[in-house]
Design a protein around this motif. Structure first.
Motif, mmCIF file in Angstrom:
data_model
loop_
_atom_site.group_PDB
_atom_site.id
_atom_site.type_symbol
_atom_site.label_atom_id
_atom_site.label_comp_id
_atom_site.label_asym_id
_atom_site.label_seq_id
_atom_site.Cartn_x
_atom_site.Cartn_y
_atom_site.Cartn_z
ATOM 1 N N ALA A 1 12.903 30.290 20.947
ATOM 2 C CA ALA A 1 12.204 29.493 21.960
ATOM 3 C C ALA A 1 10.696 29.590 21.788
ATOM 4 O O ALA A 1 9.984 28.571 21.878
ATOM 5 N N VAL A 2 10.184 30.774 21.520
ATOM 6 C CA VAL A 2 8.741 30.950 21.306
ATOM 7 C C VAL A 2 8.289 30.188 20.065
ATOM 8 O O VAL A 2 7.261 29.490 20.078
ATOM 9 N N ALA A 3 9.041 30.296 18.982
ATOM 10 C CA ALA A 3 8.674 29.618 17.739
ATOM 11 C C ALA A 3 8.647 28.102 17.922
ATOM 12 O O ALA A 3 7.703 27.420 17.478
ATOM 13 N N LEU A 4 9.670 27.568 18.573
ATOM 14 C CA LEU A 4 9.717 26.119 18.792
ATOM 15 C C LEU A 4 8.633 25.654 19.756
ATOM 16 O O LEU A 4 8.003 24.607 19.548
ATOM 17 N N ALA A 5 8.409 26.416 20.823
ATOM 18 C CA ALA A 5 7.391 26.040 21.798
ATOM 19 C C ALA A 5 6.013 25.972 21.154
ATOM 20 O O ALA A 5 5.238 25.032 21.401
ATOM 21 N N LEU A 6 5.696 26.957 20.323
ATOM 22 C CA LEU A 6 4.399 26.938 19.623
ATOM 23 C C LEU A 6 4.286 25.725 18.713
ATOM 24 O O LEU A 6 3.229 25.081 18.648
ATOM 25 N N TRP B 1 9.205 23.763 10.068
ATOM 26 C CA TRP B 1 8.912 24.691 11.157
ATOM 27 C C TRP B 1 9.777 24.433 12.389
ATOM 28 O O TRP B 1 9.832 25.265 13.301
ATOM 29 N N VAL B 2 10.444 23.284 12.412
ATOM 30 C CA VAL B 2 11.411 22.998 13.468
ATOM 31 C C VAL B 2 12.836 23.149 12.940
ATOM 32 O O VAL B 2 13.672 23.816 13.546
ATOM 33 N N CYS B 3 13.096 22.544 11.793
ATOM 34 C CA CYS B 3 14.470 22.508 11.272
ATOM 35 C C CYS B 3 14.970 23.876 10.819
ATOM 36 O O CYS B 3 16.112 24.247 11.110
ATOM 37 N N LEU B 4 14.150 24.629 10.101
ATOM 38 C CA LEU B 4 14.630 25.910 9.563
ATOM 39 C C LEU B 4 14.909 26.951 10.651
ATOM 40 O O LEU B 4 15.936 27.638 10.590
#
Length: 455
Positions: free
Chosen positions: A151-156, A201-204
């Protein structure tokens, strides 16, 4: 001491789960009914009007069974309240199936990957129940931790690269993290993740969460503790990891090659983006249901390859569906032993018991039979072609969520059939496996042997 703990935990499980099928089916049925009631409320719809019982039932079943098939667009049909209900149902369904499947794995066999490793960590002072609570706690912590990191990775990424407001980016991150880890496939964009097809950065991160969630807690826990010592892995971990790697590699190669020059899918993308999208498309049939290319525009051979990947599914005791890669892998070893003329099936330094071989065969054939009968029934209800109907049936049975675009146009009877398939596909394999394993009996006599002609 470890053996004593194992006996204690298994005794505790036997006391709590005397009828595994009733626990699983009843729990999921209650969750589906509760979700249906909440989603049928006017407050759950963006328009302020009730979506109807059938739409609410279909969506609730798809969420609880972590499937992802929808008859309405998630982002536009449901209000914030409705979307939060869906996230809650996904979380409950994912955690529920991981917990129950892991506990039943521990119940029916002390050597399915949990073995002493889980019990050594649980510093139990009594023989009843404490180990079970520790196992459940570890599953919850592991699941929520993975979802939080994603969630943090996607939100950023959504905030920094796509200009989403911080609050909206955080919400999008949490929603898709829960959906990805639990292999649900619900998305808040009408095109799923097609707009991010070339964005690693979204798909992986989403693909990685799908793979981790689909491996299963026993396998993940064993990998964390023994990743440097593959020779010490249990049969469950060996088969799950090995089969998963082979299927991901083969799926990526086949789907990328088949769609490479297709103008409706990979054609317009650059070379690296094609490989990324091909890999993502091979991961999703494990049974996540997101798509970064247009499924409707895929070629027939790609649909067939996806059918196979969906039917196999992911790992046992994970959030994925299908007959499980463990079942598929075990049957591959059985066939290999038969082709070599060996009377025993060996995996690594372990021999595969006969009852396990029969259980794997039973689950696989039950899945084939259910898909065949359901496809026949659905063909009688709708005017669509066999390839589309078969794709939809397998997607529902394997709790995938990918669609050739016909779900929203299906008549009520066909939707109810898919609801039943999603429910059976979610609770069925665990129920069947636990029932078969717990029914094992030692026969005190042997009948005369006779060899019929086979083939």
């Amino acid at each position: 001491m470890t053996a004593v703990r194992l006996v204690g935990v298994r005794q505790g499980l036997l006391e709590r789960f005397r009828h595994p099928a009733q626990v699983i089916v009843g729990g999921f049925a209650v969750a589906v009914l509760a979700g249906t009631g909440l989603l049928a409320l006017p407050a759950a719809s963006e328009s302020g009007q009730s979506a109807g019982v059938l739409t609410a039932l279909f969506t609730a079943t798809s969420a609880v069974c972590v499937t992802g098939l929808v008859v309405v667009d998630t982002g536009t049909q449901w209000s914030l309240f409705g979307e939060l209900v869906i996230v809650g149902l996904i979380q409950a369904g994912g955690l529920g199936i991981m917990t129950l499947a892991t506990l039943f794995a521990l119940l029916v066999s002390g050597r399915l990957g949990l073995r002493a490793r889980l019990l050594v960590q649980a510093e139990t002072k009594t023989l009843q129940g404490v180990g079970v609570r520790r196992v459940i706690r570890n599953i919850v912590i592991f699941s929520l931790g993975c979802e939080a990191v994603l969630a943090v990775a996607l939100a950023l990424r959504f905030a920094l690269a796509y200009g989403e407001p911080v609050g909206r980016a955080a919400y999008l991150g949490v929603f898709h993290a829960v959906s990805a880890f639990n292999n649900a496939g619900f998305g808040l964009w009408p095109d799923s993740l097609v707009r991010f097809a070339a964005d690693p950065w979204v798909c992986l991160p989403i693909a990685l969460a799908v793979i981790i969630g689909g491996l299963g807690f026993p396998v993940i826990f064993e990998l964390v503790r023994s990743w440097r010592r593959p020779r010490a892995w249990s049969v469950l971990t060996r088969v799950t990891v090995g089969t998963t790697v082979v299927l991901l590699a083969a799926g990526t190669l086949v789907l990328t090659a088949a769609e490479w020059d297709n103008p409706g899918t990979l054609g317009p993308l650059s070379g690296p983006a094609k490989v990324l999208a091909g890999f993502f498309t091979a991961v999703m049939p494990r049974t996540a249901g997101f798509n970064s290319i247009d499924i409707v525009a895929m070629r027939s051979e790609s649909w067939l390859a996806t059918d196979i990947l969906m039917f196999i599914g992911g790992g046992s005791a994970g959030t994925a569906g299908g007959i499980k890669v463990t079942t598929f892998g075990l049957l591959a070893f059985v066939m290999w032993a038969e082709l070599r003329g060996e009377d025993r099936v060996n995996i690594g330094h372990r021999r595969l018991p006969g009852p396990v071989q029969r259980q794997a065969l039973t689950i696989a054939l039950l899945g084939v039979g259910l898909v065949a009968v359901s496809t026949f029934a659905l063909l009688a209800m709708v005017p669509h072609t066999l390839d589309k109907v078969l794709f939809e049936v397998i997607s529902a049975f394997a709790t995938v969520g990918l669609s050739t675009g016909i779900t929203a146009d299906l008549p009520p009877a066909a939707r109810l059939l898919l609801v039943a398939l999603m429910f059976i596909g979610r609770v069925g394999p665990v129920t069947v496996f636990s029932a078969l394993a717990l029914r094992e009996r030692t026969r005190r006599y042997e009948l005369p042997e006779e060899r019929p002609i086979v083939g």
